[in-house]
Design a protein around this motif. Structure first.
Motif, mmCIF file in Angstrom:
data_model
loop_
_atom_site.group_PDB
_atom_site.id
_atom_site.type_symbol
_atom_site.label_atom_id
_atom_site.label_comp_id
_atom_site.label_asym_id
_atom_site.label_seq_id
_atom_site.Cartn_x
_atom_site.Cartn_y
_atom_site.Cartn_z
ATOM 1 N N HIS A 37 5.596 1.851 7.214
ATOM 2 C CA HIS A 37 4.185 2.217 7.423
ATOM 3 C C HIS A 37 3.308 1.798 6.251
ATOM 4 C CE1 HIS A 37 5.437 4.489 10.924
ATOM 5 N NE2 HIS A 37 6.355 5.068 10.177
ATOM 6 N N CYS A 38 3.547 0.601 5.748
ATOM 7 C CA CYS A 38 2.773 0.084 4.621
ATOM 8 C C CYS A 38 2.354 -1.358 4.889
ATOM 9 C CB CYS A 38 3.609 0.094 3.339
ATOM 10 S SG CYS A 38 3.995 1.708 2.683
ATOM 11 N N PHE A 39 1.221 -1.738 4.295
ATOM 12 C CA PHE A 39 0.835 -3.145 4.241
ATOM 13 C C PHE A 39 1.547 -3.768 3.050
ATOM 14 C CE2 PHE A 39 -2.743 -1.524 6.658
ATOM 15 C CZ PHE A 39 -2.970 -2.535 7.571
ATOM 16 N N THR B 51 0.839 -1.183 0.000
ATOM 17 C CA THR B 51 0.000 0.000 0.000
ATOM 18 C C THR B 51 0.877 1.237 0.000
ATOM 19 O OG1 THR B 51 -0.072 0.053 2.413
ATOM 20 C CG2 THR B 51 -1.852 -1.123 1.297
ATOM 21 N N THR B 52 0.251 2.362 -0.209
ATOM 22 C CA THR B 52 0.965 3.618 -0.053
ATOM 23 C C THR B 52 1.163 3.874 1.440
ATOM 24 O OG1 THR B 52 -1.118 4.813 -0.099
ATOM 25 C CG2 THR B 52 0.081 4.610 -2.189
ATOM 26 N N LEU B 53 1.937 4.868 1.760
ATOM 27 C CA LEU B 53 2.233 5.220 3.143
ATOM 28 C C LEU B 53 0.953 5.291 3.965
ATOM 29 C CD1 LEU B 53 4.643 6.049 4.925
ATOM 30 C CD2 LEU B 53 4.080 8.411 4.385
ATOM 31 N N ASP B 54 0.941 4.613 5.103
ATOM 32 C CA ASP B 54 -0.262 4.508 5.931
ATOM 33 C C ASP B 54 0.112 4.784 7.388
ATOM 34 O OD1 ASP B 54 -2.816 3.986 6.763
ATOM 35 O OD2 ASP B 54 -2.957 2.041 5.793
ATOM 36 N N GLU B 55 0.550 6.015 7.678
ATOM 37 C CA GLU B 55 1.020 6.361 9.023
ATOM 38 C C GLU B 55 -0.102 6.533 10.035
ATOM 39 O OE1 GLU B 55 3.364 9.843 8.006
ATOM 40 O OE2 GLU B 55 5.156 8.751 8.650
ATOM 41 N N ASP C 196 -7.643 -9.331 -4.172
ATOM 42 C CA ASP C 196 -7.695 -10.016 -2.875
ATOM 43 C C ASP C 196 -6.905 -9.235 -1.828
ATOM 44 O OD1 ASP C 196 -9.197 -12.022 -4.047
ATOM 45 O OD2 ASP C 196 -7.498 -13.384 -4.277
ATOM 46 N N PHE C 197 -5.712 -8.777 -2.200
ATOM 47 C CA PHE C 197 -4.881 -8.001 -1.284
ATOM 48 C C PHE C 197 -5.610 -6.735 -0.829
ATOM 49 C CE2 PHE C 197 -1.761 -4.486 -0.861
ATOM 50 C CZ PHE C 197 -1.121 -4.915 0.289
ATOM 51 N N THR C 198 -6.175 -5.998 -1.764
ATOM 52 C CA THR C 198 -6.872 -4.750 -1.448
ATOM 53 C C THR C 198 -8.051 -5.006 -0.522
ATOM 54 O OG1 THR C 198 -6.196 -3.826 -3.569
ATOM 55 C CG2 THR C 198 -8.036 -2.749 -2.464
ATOM 56 N N PHE C 199 -8.821 -6.054 -0.795
ATOM 57 C CA PHE C 199 -9.979 -6.366 0.042
ATOM 58 C C PHE C 199 -9.543 -6.729 1.460
ATOM 59 C CE2 PHE C 199 -13.062 -9.194 1.953
ATOM 60 C CZ PHE C 199 -14.212 -8.433 1.846
ATOM 61 N N ILE C 200 -8.533 -7.577 1.604
ATOM 62 C CA ILE C 200 -8.077 -8.004 2.926
ATOM 63 C C ILE C 200 -7.531 -6.816 3.717
ATOM 64 C CG2 ILE C 200 -6.310 -9.373 4.114
ATOM 65 C CD1 ILE C 200 -6.790 -11.517 1.879
ATOM 66 N N VAL C 201 -6.747 -5.966 3.086
ATOM 67 C CA VAL C 201 -6.207 -4.791 3.781
ATOM 68 C C VAL C 201 -7.338 -3.886 4.243
ATOM 69 C CG1 VAL C 201 -4.855 -2.670 3.473
ATOM 70 C CG2 VAL C 201 -3.928 -4.869 2.731
ATOM 71 N N GLU C 202 -8.364 -3.718 3.434
ATOM 72 C CA GLU C 202 -9.492 -2.867 3.840
ATOM 73 C C GLU C 202 -10.213 -3.470 5.046
ATOM 74 O OE1 GLU C 202 -11.858 0.197 4.386
ATOM 75 O OE2 GLU C 202 -10.091 0.163 3.100
ATOM 76 N N GLN C 203 -10.331 -4.791 5.090
ATOM 77 C CA GLN C 203 -10.961 -5.452 6.239
ATOM 78 C C GLN C 203 -10.137 -5.238 7.502
ATOM 79 O OE1 GLN C 203 -14.116 -6.652 5.975
ATOM 80 N NE2 GLN C 203 -13.747 -5.752 3.964
ATOM 81 N N VAL D 184 0.022 -11.471 4.265
ATOM 82 C CA VAL D 184 -0.253 -10.038 4.383
ATOM 83 C C VAL D 184 0.330 -9.597 5.716
ATOM 84 C CG1 VAL D 184 -2.026 -8.261 4.649
ATOM 85 C CG2 VAL D 184 -2.335 -10.074 2.967
ATOM 86 N N TYR D 185 1.104 -8.508 5.677
ATOM 87 C CA TYR D 185 1.661 -7.971 6.914
ATOM 88 C C TYR D 185 1.775 -6.456 6.814
ATOM 89 C CZ TYR D 185 6.189 -7.766 4.470
ATOM 90 O OH TYR D 185 7.199 -7.493 3.581
ATOM 91 N N TYR D 186 1.831 -5.834 7.993
ATOM 92 C CA TYR D 186 2.068 -4.393 8.094
ATOM 93 C C TYR D 186 3.478 -4.200 8.612
ATOM 94 C CZ TYR D 186 1.560 0.519 9.332
ATOM 95 O OH TYR D 186 1.721 1.874 9.417
#
Length: 111
Positions: free
Chosen positions: A87-89, A5-9, A98-105, A80-82
């Motif tokens: 500061h990214c998944f 993902t993009t930066l997710d601070e 699938d990646f986008t959906f799981i990260v949103e959950q 999947v990890y953070y």
């Protein structure tokens, strides 16, 4: 395929530690999220002691056993990890959808 993902601070790292398992080594800290089938919303019910599938649900809706097996196979071996450092998944062995959906959950679970 590998994704990130993009930066997710703004995400709460402490909240993430409650949702996954923490890994730390060589000055790096990550939170891994398993099993991915659960984050994806897949639930497979089996007969005790036999393992025979009795029902398959995707996000609460009954689906065919073959579809459930295909989803489970698609997610098997994926990660999947953070990463606290960047500061990214991150995800590996996953389709971008699938990646986008799981990260949103995972993000929703921290709110």
């Amino acid at each position: 395929m590998d994704h990130h993902t993009t930066l997710d601070e703004n995400i709460d790292f402490a909240a993430l530690t409650q949702l996954g398992s923490e890994w730390a080594k060589h000055g790096r800290r990550r939170i891994y999220f398993d099993p991915l089938t659960g984050w994806y919303g897949l639930r497979i019910e089996r007969l005790p002691n036999l393992g025979t599938i009795t029902a398959v649900y995707l996000r609460g809706v009954v689906i065919p056993e073959s579809e459930g097996r295909a989803i489970a196979a698609r997610l098997q071996g994926a990660k999947v990890y953070y990463d606290e450092g960047d500061h990214c998944f991150h995800g590996s062995r996953l389709d971008i959808e699938d990646f986008t959906f799981i990260v949103e959950q995972i993000r929703r679970a921290t709110r």
